[in-house]
Scaffold this motif. Structure first.
Motif, PDB file in Angstrom:
ATOM      1  N   SER A 212      31.607  38.569  30.395  1.00  0.00           N
ATOM      2  CA  SER A 212      31.460  39.141  31.738  1.00  0.00           C
ATOM      3  C   SER A 212      32.345  38.341  32.676  1.00  0.00           C
ATOM      4  CB  SER A 212      30.018  39.065  32.225  1.00  0.00           C
ATOM      5  OG  SER A 212      29.173  39.811  31.373  1.00  0.00           O
ATOM      6  N   ALA A 213      33.056  39.046  33.528  1.00  0.00           N
ATOM      7  CA  ALA A 213      33.968  38.364  34.451  1.00  0.00           C
ATOM      8  C   ALA A 213      33.840  38.968  35.836  1.00  0.00           C
ATOM      9  CB  ALA A 213      35.406  38.477  33.959  1.00  0.00           C
ATOM     10  N   LEU A 214      33.961  38.121  36.835  1.00  0.00           N
ATOM     11  CA  LEU A 214      34.060  38.530  38.230  1.00  0.00           C
ATOM     12  C   LEU A 214      35.451  38.144  38.711  1.00  0.00           C
ATOM     13  CD1 LEU A 214      30.622  37.269  39.574  1.00  0.00           C
ATOM     14  CD2 LEU A 214      31.247  39.600  39.002  1.00  0.00           C
ATOM     15  N   VAL A 215      36.203  39.114  39.206  1.00  0.00           N
ATOM     16  CA  VAL A 215      37.567  38.886  39.663  1.00  0.00           C
ATOM     17  C   VAL A 215      37.640  39.266  41.138  1.00  0.00           C
ATOM     18  CG1 VAL A 215      39.991  39.429  39.255  1.00  0.00           C
ATOM     19  CG2 VAL A 215      38.395  39.461  37.343  1.00  0.00           C
ATOM     20  N   PHE A 216      38.215  38.390  41.949  1.00  0.00           N
ATOM     21  CA  PHE A 216      38.267  38.580  43.399  1.00  0.00           C
ATOM     22  C   PHE A 216      39.646  39.074  43.820  1.00  0.00           C
ATOM     23  CE2 PHE A 216      34.935  35.588  42.568  1.00  0.00           C
ATOM     24  CZ  PHE A 216      33.952  35.894  43.486  1.00  0.00           C
TER      25      PHE A 216
ATOM     26  N   LEU B  68      49.330  39.485  35.826  1.00  0.00           N
ATOM     27  CA  LEU B  68      50.567  40.203  36.081  1.00  0.00           C
ATOM     28  C   LEU B  68      50.246  41.396  36.973  1.00  0.00           C
ATOM     29  CD1 LEU B  68      53.591  40.827  35.457  1.00  0.00           C
ATOM     30  CD2 LEU B  68      52.747  42.244  33.591  1.00  0.00           C
ATOM     31  N   GLU B  69      50.886  41.428  38.131  1.00  0.00           N
ATOM     32  CA  GLU B  69      50.763  42.562  39.038  1.00  0.00           C
ATOM     33  C   GLU B  69      52.001  43.417  38.866  1.00  0.00           C
ATOM     34  OE1 GLU B  69      50.192  41.000  42.938  1.00  0.00           O
ATOM     35  OE2 GLU B  69      48.290  40.063  42.433  1.00  0.00           O
ATOM     36  N   ASP B  70      51.828  44.710  38.603  1.00  0.00           N
ATOM     37  CA  ASP B  70      52.955  45.588  38.300  1.00  0.00           C
ATOM     38  C   ASP B  70      53.027  46.711  39.331  1.00  0.00           C
ATOM     39  OD1 ASP B  70      55.121  46.587  36.997  1.00  0.00           O
ATOM     40  OD2 ASP B  70      53.969  47.598  35.424  1.00  0.00           O
ATOM     41  N   ASP B  71      54.246  46.981  39.778  1.00  0.00           N
ATOM     42  CA  ASP B  71      54.510  48.044  40.740  1.00  0.00           C
ATOM     43  C   ASP B  71      55.674  48.882  40.213  1.00  0.00           C
ATOM     44  OD1 ASP B  71      54.631  49.620  42.998  1.00  0.00           O
ATOM     45  OD2 ASP B  71      55.722  48.144  44.186  1.00  0.00           O
ATOM     46  N   PRO B  72      55.418  49.805  39.273  1.00  0.00           N
ATOM     47  CA  PRO B  72      56.533  50.554  38.672  1.00  0.00           C
ATOM     48  C   PRO B  72      57.245  51.517  39.624  1.00  0.00           C
ATOM     49  CG  PRO B  72      54.453  51.345  37.808  1.00  0.00           C
ATOM     50  CD  PRO B  72      54.144  50.161  38.670  1.00  0.00           C
TER      51      PRO B  72
ATOM     52  N   PHE C  88      33.233  29.531  32.993  1.00  0.00           N
ATOM     53  CA  PHE C  88      34.418  28.976  33.643  1.00  0.00           C
ATOM     54  C   PHE C  88      34.582  29.699  34.970  1.00  0.00           C
ATOM     55  CE2 PHE C  88      38.851  29.648  34.849  1.00  0.00           C
ATOM     56  CZ  PHE C  88      39.205  28.349  35.102  1.00  0.00           C
ATOM     57  N   SER C  89      35.069  28.980  35.955  1.00  0.00           N
ATOM     58  CA  SER C  89      35.370  29.577  37.242  1.00  0.00           C
ATOM     59  C   SER C  89      36.427  28.757  37.950  1.00  0.00           C
ATOM     60  CB  SER C  89      34.113  29.666  38.110  1.00  0.00           C
ATOM     61  OG  SER C  89      34.448  30.213  39.370  1.00  0.00           O
ATOM     62  N   THR C  90      37.185  29.406  38.791  1.00  0.00           N
ATOM     63  CA  THR C  90      38.110  28.681  39.659  1.00  0.00           C
ATOM     64  C   THR C  90      37.385  28.155  40.894  1.00  0.00           C
ATOM     65  OG1 THR C  90      38.721  30.757  40.704  1.00  0.00           O
ATOM     66  CG2 THR C  90      40.117  29.994  38.899  1.00  0.00           C
ATOM     67  N   LEU C  91      36.114  28.520  41.024  1.00  0.00           N
ATOM     68  CA  LEU C  91      35.280  28.024  42.119  1.00  0.00           C
ATOM     69  C   LEU C  91      34.489  26.817  41.616  1.00  0.00           C
ATOM     70  CD1 LEU C  91      33.934  31.520  43.168  1.00  0.00           C
ATOM     71  CD2 LEU C  91      35.806  30.272  44.227  1.00  0.00           C
TER      72      LEU C  91
ATOM     73  N   PHE D  32      45.663  39.951  44.108  1.00  0.00           N
ATOM     74  CA  PHE D  32      44.778  39.072  43.351  1.00  0.00           C
ATOM     75  C   PHE D  32      44.848  37.688  43.977  1.00  0.00           C
ATOM     76  CE2 PHE D  32      44.470  36.250  39.454  1.00  0.00           C
ATOM     77  CZ  PHE D  32      43.099  36.284  39.397  1.00  0.00           C
ATOM     78  N   ASN D  33      43.695  37.158  44.397  1.00  0.00           N
ATOM     79  CA  ASN D  33      43.714  35.863  45.086  1.00  0.00           C
ATOM     80  C   ASN D  33      43.308  34.700  44.177  1.00  0.00           C
ATOM     81  OD1 ASN D  33      40.995  36.349  44.980  1.00  0.00           O
ATOM     82  ND2 ASN D  33      40.685  36.415  47.172  1.00  0.00           N
ATOM     83  N   HIS D  34      43.441  34.875  42.856  1.00  0.00           N
ATOM     84  CA  HIS D  34      43.295  33.809  41.858  1.00  0.00           C
ATOM     85  C   HIS D  34      41.915  33.154  41.884  1.00  0.00           C
ATOM     86  CE1 HIS D  34      47.535  34.285  41.039  1.00  0.00           C
ATOM     87  NE2 HIS D  34      47.768  34.195  42.343  1.00  0.00           N
TER      88      HIS D  34
END
Length: 155
Positions: free
Chosen positions: A131-135, A100-104, A77-80, A60-62
């Motif tokens: 609606s959300a766009l996640v990069f 949160l990135e999880d690697d069980p 809202f956007s981080t851009l 995830f590049n925030h």
């Protein structure tokens, strides 16, 4: 009509430890083994179709773009920064974003991604849709060398 013929036949021998002998043996080995290595490293000859599975490395590049359909209108809202300018600063709400990135299975590749977005609303506002766009950055490394940016649409 031929009256006389004399053949001149000469042989030259080299010792077994000479460069010429080693070169000849290396050429014969290359002729014998090269087709096997080509077949192994090319994953087969003349395949028309093959299925291949690999779990990509996803990071995830925030970068997020968020549109909220509320009773007061469209909130964004956007981080851009360009997206926030396009939405108009009066419609921009700044949320609290937790990821949160999880690697069980501890293989070094993300298996689960949890994104929590808390948006402050005014007292009479109601939310009708989000609606959300996640990069993300996606990388394949085993048989296919691929490094790309991916966009996920959440509604």
């Amino acid at each position: 009509m031929q009256l006389y013929k004399h053949s001149n036949y000469t042989r030259y021998y080299a010792p077994w430890c000479s460069c010429a002998t080693i070169w000849t043996i290396a050429c014969y080995l290359a002729i014998l083994l090269l087709p096997f290595f080509l077949a192994y490293f090319s994953y087969g000859f003349w395949k028309k179709e093959e299925t291949y599975y690999e779990q990509p490395q996803i990071v995830f590049n925030h970068k997020i773009a968020l549109l909220i359909e509320a009773s007061s209108g469209l909130l964004a809202f956007s981080t851009l920064p360009e997206f926030n300018q396009m939405a108009g600063y009066s419609n921009v709400r700044i949320p609290q974003v937790q990821s949160l990135e999880d690697d069980p299975d501890l293989d070094g590749r993300m298996d689960f991604f949890n994104l929590t977005i808390t948006v402050p609303l005014q007292s009479p506002e109601e939310v009708y849709g989000i609606s959300a766009l996640v990069f993300f950055d996606v990388k394949l490394t085993d048989r296919v060398k691929l490094d790309m940016s991916a966009l996920t649409y959440i509604s």
